[in-house]
Write a protein that holds these residues in place. Structure first.
Motif: not given
Length: 162
Positions: A143-145
């Motif tokens: 997951e990306q920020e």
């Protein structure tokens, strides 16, 4: 395609254990040769290769220094391999568990001689299941920020949020 369910693996393993117990106790053991070690070596080798692929793929997906970017098609192939290996490993583990259980109940010299191969097959099959699940998990995109901050349905445009 979703992650492999533990319940699927458990049911497949229990069914294989029941079939192995029935086959070995009713029909087969009187005519069977000694248990071979080649399936044990094959299962263990597959477990090692899939474990290596899991480590390598995770590093490439996370773009660690010194690692080339990963080909998305290769990751898809690894996921299919991992799902198939997890199910096959569960079936082999169930079969070897049923066989091992029966061999420990049986008190003949032939059964005592087959115990190490059966126990080794059980351990190698469980290692294959673990390595396959690890490979499957390693193929997930982290997951990306930015994804955590967005509301569902929000999209980014060149001018800002919609």
């Amino acid at each position: 395609m979703g992650p492999t369910r533990a319940s699927t693996l458990v049911v497949a393993g229990l069914a294989a254990a029941a079939v192995a117990w029935l086959l070995i106790s009713c029909f087969y053991y009187d005519f069977a040769p000694d248990l071979p070690w080649l399936p044990v070596i094959t299962l263990a080798g597959l477990a090692v290769l899939e474990g290596y692929a899991a480590v390598n793929t995770r590093g490439r997906i996370e773009r660690r220094p010194g690692r080339e970017p990963v080909n998305p098609l290769l990751v898809a192939r690894f996921v299919v391999l991992a799902k198939a290996s997890a199910l096959a490993g569960a079936i082999f583990a169930g079969f070897y568990a049923g066989l091992t259980g029966w061999l420990f109940v049986e008190r003949t010299n032939a059964a005592m001689g087959d115990r190490p191969a059966a126990l080794g097959g059980l351990i190698a099959a469980l290692a294959l299941v673990a390595a396959a699940l690890w490979l499957e998990r390693s193929c997930r995109v982290p997951e990306q920020e930015d994804d955590e901050d967005r509301e569902p349905g929000d999209r980014e445009t060149p001018r800002g949020r919609l």
